[in-house]
Design a protein around this motif. Structure first.
Motif, PDB file in Angstrom:
ATOM      1  N   SER A  45     -24.742  59.139  78.424  1.00  0.00           N
ATOM      2  CA  SER A  45     -23.420  59.748  78.333  1.00  0.00           C
ATOM      3  C   SER A  45     -23.446  60.861  77.283  1.00  0.00           C
ATOM      4  O   SER A  45     -24.405  60.989  76.515  1.00  0.00           O
ATOM      5  CB  SER A  45     -22.384  58.699  77.935  1.00  0.00           C
ATOM      6  N   SER A  46     -22.395  61.643  77.236  1.00  0.00           N
ATOM      7  CA  SER A  46     -22.327  62.734  76.258  1.00  0.00           C
ATOM      8  C   SER A  46     -22.334  62.195  74.830  1.00  0.00           C
ATOM      9  O   SER A  46     -22.967  62.780  73.945  1.00  0.00           O
ATOM     10  CB  SER A  46     -21.065  63.566  76.491  1.00  0.00           C
ATOM     11  N   ALA A  47     -21.658  61.090  74.604  1.00  0.00           N
ATOM     12  CA  ALA A  47     -21.630  60.488  73.263  1.00  0.00           C
ATOM     13  C   ALA A  47     -23.030  60.016  72.858  1.00  0.00           C
ATOM     14  O   ALA A  47     -23.440  60.193  71.704  1.00  0.00           O
ATOM     15  CB  ALA A  47     -20.651  59.325  73.230  1.00  0.00           C
ATOM     16  N   GLU A  48     -23.750  59.442  73.813  1.00  0.00           N
ATOM     17  CA  GLU A  48     -25.113  58.989  73.524  1.00  0.00           C
ATOM     18  C   GLU A  48     -26.026  60.176  73.232  1.00  0.00           C
ATOM     19  O   GLU A  48     -26.878  60.115  72.337  1.00  0.00           O
ATOM     20  CB  GLU A  48     -25.673  58.183  74.694  1.00  0.00           C
ATOM     21  N   LEU A  49     -25.843  61.270  73.960  1.00  0.00           N
ATOM     22  CA  LEU A  49     -26.638  62.470  73.709  1.00  0.00           C
ATOM     23  C   LEU A  49     -26.334  63.047  72.332  1.00  0.00           C
ATOM     24  O   LEU A  49     -27.235  63.505  71.633  1.00  0.00           O
ATOM     25  CB  LEU A  49     -26.398  63.523  74.785  1.00  0.00           C
ATOM     26  N   ASP A  50     -25.057  63.031  71.933  1.00  0.00           N
ATOM     27  CA  ASP A  50     -24.686  63.514  70.609  1.00  0.00           C
ATOM     28  C   ASP A  50     -25.356  62.676  69.526  1.00  0.00           C
ATOM     29  O   ASP A  50     -25.871  63.211  68.541  1.00  0.00           O
ATOM     30  CB  ASP A  50     -23.169  63.473  70.419  1.00  0.00           C
ATOM     31  N   LYS A  51     -25.359  61.370  69.720  1.00  0.00           N
ATOM     32  CA  LYS A  51     -25.990  60.460  68.760  1.00  0.00           C
ATOM     33  C   LYS A  51     -27.496  60.717  68.711  1.00  0.00           C
ATOM     34  O   LYS A  51     -28.091  60.772  67.624  1.00  0.00           O
ATOM     35  CB  LYS A  51     -25.707  59.013  69.148  1.00  0.00           C
ATOM     36  N   GLU A  52     -28.112  60.878  69.864  1.00  0.00           N
ATOM     37  CA  GLU A  52     -29.551  61.141  69.939  1.00  0.00           C
ATOM     38  C   GLU A  52     -29.886  62.467  69.258  1.00  0.00           C
ATOM     39  O   GLU A  52     -30.886  62.566  68.540  1.00  0.00           O
ATOM     40  CB  GLU A  52     -29.998  61.166  71.401  1.00  0.00           C
ATOM     41  N   SER A 103     -36.916  63.026  80.302  1.00  0.00           N
ATOM     42  CA  SER A 103     -35.730  63.801  80.659  1.00  0.00           C
ATOM     43  C   SER A 103     -34.823  63.049  81.632  1.00  0.00           C
ATOM     44  O   SER A 103     -33.606  63.192  81.578  1.00  0.00           O
ATOM     45  CB  SER A 103     -36.116  65.162  81.227  1.00  0.00           C
ATOM     46  N   THR A 104     -35.388  62.228  82.512  1.00  0.00           N
ATOM     47  CA  THR A 104     -34.534  61.472  83.429  1.00  0.00           C
ATOM     48  C   THR A 104     -33.729  60.425  82.668  1.00  0.00           C
ATOM     49  O   THR A 104     -32.570  60.176  82.992  1.00  0.00           O
ATOM     50  CB  THR A 104     -35.358  60.783  84.533  1.00  0.00           C
ATOM     51  N   LYS A 105     -34.339  59.836  81.656  1.00  0.00           N
ATOM     52  CA  LYS A 105     -33.630  58.874  80.811  1.00  0.00           C
ATOM     53  C   LYS A 105     -32.488  59.572  80.064  1.00  0.00           C
ATOM     54  O   LYS A 105     -31.378  59.043  79.959  1.00  0.00           O
ATOM     55  CB  LYS A 105     -34.607  58.250  79.815  1.00  0.00           C
ATOM     56  N   LEU A 106     -32.763  60.773  79.574  1.00  0.00           N
ATOM     57  CA  LEU A 106     -31.741  61.531  78.859  1.00  0.00           C
ATOM     58  C   LEU A 106     -30.595  61.939  79.789  1.00  0.00           C
ATOM     59  O   LEU A 106     -29.439  61.925  79.391  1.00  0.00           O
ATOM     60  CB  LEU A 106     -32.352  62.781  78.224  1.00  0.00           C
ATOM     61  N   ARG A 107     -30.912  62.305  81.008  1.00  0.00           N
ATOM     62  CA  ARG A 107     -29.877  62.730  81.950  1.00  0.00           C
ATOM     63  C   ARG A 107     -28.928  61.587  82.313  1.00  0.00           C
ATOM     64  O   ARG A 107     -27.789  61.826  82.694  1.00  0.00           O
ATOM     65  CB  ARG A 107     -30.503  63.308  83.209  1.00  0.00           C
ATOM     66  N   ASN A 108     -29.406  60.351  82.200  1.00  0.00           N
ATOM     67  CA  ASN A 108     -28.568  59.197  82.498  1.00  0.00           C
ATOM     68  C   ASN A 108     -27.685  58.782  81.318  1.00  0.00           C
ATOM     69  O   ASN A 108     -26.842  57.904  81.464  1.00  0.00           O
ATOM     70  CB  ASN A 108     -29.429  58.010  82.938  1.00  0.00           C
ATOM     71  N   ALA A 157     -41.122  65.884  67.952  1.00  0.00           N
ATOM     72  CA  ALA A 157     -39.716  65.673  67.623  1.00  0.00           C
ATOM     73  C   ALA A 157     -38.886  66.910  67.969  1.00  0.00           C
ATOM     74  O   ALA A 157     -37.773  66.799  68.491  1.00  0.00           O
ATOM     75  CB  ALA A 157     -39.560  65.326  66.151  1.00  0.00           C
ATOM     76  N   ARG A 158     -39.430  68.093  67.694  1.00  0.00           N
ATOM     77  CA  ARG A 158     -38.714  69.330  68.022  1.00  0.00           C
ATOM     78  C   ARG A 158     -38.556  69.493  69.531  1.00  0.00           C
ATOM     79  O   ARG A 158     -37.511  69.952  70.008  1.00  0.00           O
ATOM     80  CB  ARG A 158     -39.436  70.537  67.431  1.00  0.00           C
ATOM     81  N   ARG A 159     -39.562  69.109  70.285  1.00  0.00           N
ATOM     82  CA  ARG A 159     -39.478  69.205  71.748  1.00  0.00           C
ATOM     83  C   ARG A 159     -38.458  68.213  72.299  1.00  0.00           C
ATOM     84  O   ARG A 159     -37.717  68.531  73.235  1.00  0.00           O
ATOM     85  CB  ARG A 159     -40.844  68.971  72.382  1.00  0.00           C
ATOM     86  N   ASP A 160     -38.422  67.009  71.728  1.00  0.00           N
ATOM     87  CA  ASP A 160     -37.420  66.030  72.147  1.00  0.00           C
ATOM     88  C   ASP A 160     -36.015  66.556  71.860  1.00  0.00           C
ATOM     89  O   ASP A 160     -35.109  66.430  72.692  1.00  0.00           O
ATOM     90  CB  ASP A 160     -37.628  64.693  71.429  1.00  0.00           C
ATOM     91  N   LEU A 161     -35.837  67.159  70.696  1.00  0.00           N
ATOM     92  CA  LEU A 161     -34.544  67.742  70.357  1.00  0.00           C
ATOM     93  C   LEU A 161     -34.186  68.856  71.338  1.00  0.00           C
ATOM     94  O   LEU A 161     -33.041  68.942  71.798  1.00  0.00           O
ATOM     95  CB  LEU A 161     -34.560  68.285  68.925  1.00  0.00           C
ATOM     96  N   LEU A 211     -30.834  69.153  73.719  1.00  0.00           N
ATOM     97  CA  LEU A 211     -29.964  70.326  73.674  1.00  0.00           C
ATOM     98  C   LEU A 211     -29.894  71.027  75.029  1.00  0.00           C
ATOM     99  O   LEU A 211     -28.837  71.535  75.412  1.00  0.00           O
ATOM    100  CB  LEU A 211     -30.452  71.296  72.594  1.00  0.00           C
ATOM    101  N   THR A 212     -30.999  71.040  75.753  1.00  0.00           N
ATOM    102  CA  THR A 212     -31.016  71.654  77.082  1.00  0.00           C
ATOM    103  C   THR A 212     -30.104  70.903  78.037  1.00  0.00           C
ATOM    104  O   THR A 212     -29.318  71.513  78.771  1.00  0.00           O
ATOM    105  CB  THR A 212     -32.453  71.692  77.636  1.00  0.00           C
ATOM    106  N   ILE A 213     -30.171  69.587  78.017  1.00  0.00           N
ATOM    107  CA  ILE A 213     -29.327  68.786  78.908  1.00  0.00           C
ATOM    108  C   ILE A 213     -27.858  68.946  78.538  1.00  0.00           C
ATOM    109  O   ILE A 213     -26.996  69.082  79.415  1.00  0.00           O
ATOM    110  CB  ILE A 213     -29.780  67.316  78.890  1.00  0.00           C
TER     111      ILE A 213
END
Length: 72
Positions: free
Chosen positions: A12-19, A5-10, A48-52, A56-58
């Motif tokens: 960008s929004s575009a990177e999160l959309d891609k992920e 989650s710390t990696k995800l929080r760092n 995979a569902r938990r990662d998704l 989505l939470t972030i």
């Protein structure tokens, strides 16, 4: 383990959309493999569902934070 989650929080929004898109496709492929009997490790679907859900939470936290700042 899945995504941190710390990696995800760092990210960008575009990177999160891609992920998010990659994870959605991954979950779909895993579910397809599971129904056709090709999936060796069914726990991959859960991971995979938990990662998704983390992504989505972030994204939701960021949207709510921006909404609160806008309303002030």
């Amino acid at each position: 383990m899945g995504l941190d989650s710390t990696k995800l929080r760092n990210m960008s929004s575009a990177e999160l959309d891609k992920e998010e898109e990659q994870l959605r496709q991954g979950v779909w492929k895993l579910r397809l493999q599971m129904t056709t009997g090709q999936l060796q490790d069914p726990s991959k679907v859960t991971r995979a569902r938990r990662d998704l859900a983390r992504v989505l939470t972030i994204k939701r936290e960021r949207a709510r934070s921006a909404e609160v700042k806008r309303d002030r």
